[in-house]
Design an enzyme around this catalytic site. Structure first.
Site, mmCIF file in Angstrom:
data_model
loop_
_atom_site.group_PDB
_atom_site.id
_atom_site.type_symbol
_atom_site.label_atom_id
_atom_site.label_comp_id
_atom_site.label_asym_id
_atom_site.label_seq_id
_atom_site.Cartn_x
_atom_site.Cartn_y
_atom_site.Cartn_z
ATOM 1 N N VAL A 13 26.202 37.438 -90.825
ATOM 2 C CA VAL A 13 25.988 36.209 -90.047
ATOM 3 C C VAL A 13 24.678 35.529 -90.424
ATOM 4 C CG1 VAL A 13 25.577 35.312 -87.720
ATOM 5 C CG2 VAL A 13 27.403 36.971 -88.107
ATOM 6 N N MET A 14 23.580 36.294 -90.455
ATOM 7 C CA MET A 14 22.278 35.699 -90.746
ATOM 8 C C MET A 14 22.181 35.230 -92.194
ATOM 9 S SD MET A 14 20.444 35.577 -88.019
ATOM 10 C CE MET A 14 18.745 35.424 -88.598
ATOM 11 N N GLY A 15 22.629 36.061 -93.135
ATOM 12 C CA GLY A 15 22.530 35.699 -94.540
ATOM 13 C C GLY A 15 23.339 34.476 -94.890
ATOM 14 N N ALA A 76 17.957 46.949 -91.658
ATOM 15 C CA ALA A 76 16.697 47.637 -91.943
ATOM 16 C C ALA A 76 16.948 49.118 -92.213
ATOM 17 C CB ALA A 76 15.731 47.468 -90.771
ATOM 18 N N SER A 128 13.127 34.635 -86.985
ATOM 19 C CA SER A 128 13.485 34.582 -85.567
ATOM 20 C C SER A 128 14.299 33.336 -85.266
ATOM 21 C CB SER A 128 12.235 34.585 -84.686
ATOM 22 O OG SER A 128 12.600 34.524 -83.315
ATOM 23 N N LYS A 183 6.367 39.707 -86.682
ATOM 24 C CA LYS A 183 7.713 39.621 -86.107
ATOM 25 C C LYS A 183 7.948 40.751 -85.112
ATOM 26 C CE LYS A 183 11.991 38.173 -85.681
ATOM 27 N NZ LYS A 183 12.847 39.269 -85.314
ATOM 28 N N HIS A 186 6.170 39.843 -81.983
ATOM 29 C CA HIS A 186 6.943 38.722 -81.426
ATOM 30 C C HIS A 186 8.119 39.267 -80.619
ATOM 31 C CE1 HIS A 186 10.692 36.394 -81.756
ATOM 32 N NE2 HIS A 186 9.973 35.290 -81.711
ATOM 33 N N ASN A 187 8.833 40.248 -81.191
ATOM 34 C CA ASN A 187 9.975 40.827 -80.487
ATOM 35 C C ASN A 187 9.544 41.602 -79.255
ATOM 36 O OD1 ASN A 187 11.362 39.779 -82.656
ATOM 37 N ND2 ASN A 187 12.555 41.615 -83.037
ATOM 38 N N GLU A 190 8.979 39.136 -76.702
ATOM 39 C CA GLU A 190 10.310 38.679 -76.271
ATOM 40 C C GLU A 190 10.902 39.636 -75.231
ATOM 41 O OE1 GLU A 190 14.543 38.812 -78.480
ATOM 42 O OE2 GLU A 190 13.041 37.582 -79.509
ATOM 43 N N TYR A 191 10.756 40.949 -75.464
ATOM 44 C CA TYR A 191 11.209 41.940 -74.481
ATOM 45 C C TYR A 191 10.536 41.688 -73.131
ATOM 46 C CZ TYR A 191 13.545 45.306 -77.667
ATOM 47 O OH TYR A 191 14.395 45.942 -78.525
ATOM 48 N N ARG A 442 -12.424 66.397 -67.882
ATOM 49 C CA ARG A 442 -12.362 66.756 -69.310
ATOM 50 C C ARG A 442 -13.548 67.652 -69.689
ATOM 51 N NH1 ARG A 442 -12.914 62.973 -73.056
ATOM 52 N NH2 ARG A 442 -11.434 63.910 -74.525
ATOM 53 N N HIS A 448 -15.919 68.350 -73.033
ATOM 54 C CA HIS A 448 -15.818 67.125 -73.824
ATOM 55 C C HIS A 448 -17.022 66.195 -73.659
ATOM 56 C CE1 HIS A 448 -11.785 67.897 -75.288
ATOM 57 N NE2 HIS A 448 -11.416 68.254 -74.059
#
Length: 474
Positions: A13-15, A76, A128, A183, A186-187, A190-191, A442, A448
């Site tokens: 679809v994308m290609g 991917a 995107s 990207k 960005h995603n 988006e979430y 700690r 520590h």
């Protein structure tokens, strides 16, 4: 023999939509798919004078003008490595190979370094906008060799979306994996954006008792104001969609999928020491949404509270809460960009990144103009919420967010993203987080050490057990 300007490997679809977009802009495109059926389907269903299908890989590569440019639009992971292996023996020094999928940025760094040794320029390019964006103009985030970018720039900048000011929503991001990193985050944003909108829906539906028609009207009105965005617009449309049996939204199973980019963002943020709690909350919300059987079981075992009746200004409170939490989500995402620029030695232009999100992509919004302005005023801005515009918005609406989160908690409505937004604000402004106790713990069990407020240096204390014995270093 005609030479083609670019090859597109992958006719899904994308290609296929990107190939048509490229051809519409006057570039000659050769197309190929590892299985011939998709190539045949593409050229039969979408005949175009600027597109030619190839069924032999060697002929596909040989048809391209030098330096060759090939855009891979494939899943991917291992498929990308397999295609690179099949192409590398056919390419020459100076050729450009572009990965337009959602590849993990560290894989892109590895591939770029490997192909560099062969003299082949490798670009990881975030894309995107989904199917419609690919066809009509996506937001594009290419990363790779800066000088070699000039070879692909005329094509990628021509096919990208245009923002309201006419500028292309494509720009060179940075070296090796920078494009795929941008990207990825960005995603992640988006979430967060989608989760915050889903929480506003829960609040309005179950506390505000709004019908689907009323919800559609509310989101449509919000889209006319400062929340104007692609996601708010489609949300208004979704609540209007009917079938014979009623509204479609009420027929959809309450379970959301994810492809991993949000999770990658959260993991990377933890590694870099950047707080992206809203993105992580959004990922976890999708995880628990898939536990349908468990949720049904717990609903019978855990008592639900009685829902109170909200005040008359509840809708406005939700709108203000959504906008305020959105500011924090973007603050966290752009803080991660800022960290990555230093971590991976990328010269990331944060204002430029915000500007290319203004068109074509899923998170396109009026809000992004203000982010662009903020980083144009101060490129060294440490946190987006420190910008005067966003700081004023937070202070104006913070009480609304407090009321909404408190009401949701007392009503048993899960709003984890909004809760994390409020927690982030309060933690950011607080002079006491209890970390002094954690550091004491700690030091108690692991020696520590700690710093003191009343003197310089680093200290370790011989802590006493309650029975009077001494806790030895371990």
């Amino acid at each position: 023999m005609q030479e083609y300007d670019i090859g597109i490997f992958g006719m899904g679809v994308m290609g296929s939509n990107l190939a048509l977009n490229i051809a519409d802009h006057g570039f000659q495109a050769a197309v190929y798919n590892i299985t011939p059926d998709l190539t045949q389907k593409m050229i039969e269903m979408h005949p175009h004078k600027n597109i030619k299908g190839f069924f032999d890989l060697s002929a596909f590569v040989a048809s391209l003008a030098r330096p060759r440019k090939i855009l891979m639009m494939i899943p991917a992971g291992k498929p990308v490595d397999d295609v690179i292996e099949s192409l590398s023996g056919l390419l020459e020094q100076g050729d450009c190979l572009i990965d337009g999928g959602n590849s993990y940025f560290k894989d892109t760094i590895r591939r770029e370094h490997t192909l560099k040794r062969l003299g082949i320029h490798y670009f990881g390019m975030g894309v995107s906008g989904g199917e419609t964006g690919a066809r009509k103009g996506p937001a594009l985030m290419p990363g790779g060799n800066k000088d070699a970018y000039e070879e692909i720039r005329p094509i990628v900048e021509a096919i990208a979306a245009r923002a309201a000011d006419g500028k292309s929503c494509c720009r060179y991001i940075g070296a090796d994996g920078a494009g795929h990193y941008v990207k990825m985050v960005h995603n992640g944003i988006e979430y967060a954006d989608m989760q915050l909108i889903a929480e506003s829906y829960l609040l309005l539906k179950y506390l505000g008792k709004k019908t689907n028609e009323e919800l559609s009207d509310i989101y449509r009105a919000w889209n006319e104001g400062e929340l104007n965005s692609f996601l708010i617009r489609i949300t208004a449309d979704i609540f209007r969609e009917r079938e014979q049996e009623g509204f479609l939204i009420d027929k959809i199973v309450d379970s959301a999928g994810q492809k991993g980019t949000g999770r990658w963002t959260s993991v990377e943020a933890l590694e870099e020491g950047v707080n992206t709690s809203i993105i992580t909350a959004a990922c976890n919300a999708r995880v628990i949404s898939n536990l349908l059987t468990e949720r049904e079981r717990y609903a019978k075992k855990i008592q639900a509270p009685v829902m109170p009746v909200p005040e008359d200004d509840f809708v406005e409170d939700v709108q203000r809460s959504l906008y305020t939490a959105k500011i924090i989500a973007y603050t966290q995402g752009f803080s991660l960009y800022r960290s990555a620029g230093k971590w991976y030695h990328w010269d990331l232009d944060l204002g430029g990144i915000a500007s290319l999100f203004r068109g074509g992509c899923i998170i396109q919004a009026r809000f992004l103009d203000k982010i662009t302005e903020a980083y144009r005023k101060n490129p060294d801005l440490e946190a987006l919420m420190e910008d005067s515009f966003f700081l004023e918005k937070i202070n104006d609406s913070l009480q609304s967010l407090r009321r909404v989160v408190s009401l949701a908690a007392s009503s048993g409505l899960p709003v984890p993203a909004m809760m994390n937004a409020l927690a982030f604000i309060d933690a950011s402004r607080s002079q006491s987080l209890g970390a002094n106790l954690i550091q004491a713990q700690r030091d108690y069990f692991g020696a520590h050490t700690f710093c003191r407020v009343d003197r310089e240096g680093t200290f370790h204390h011989e802590w006493q057990h309650h029975d009077g014995s001494v806790q030895h270093d371990g």
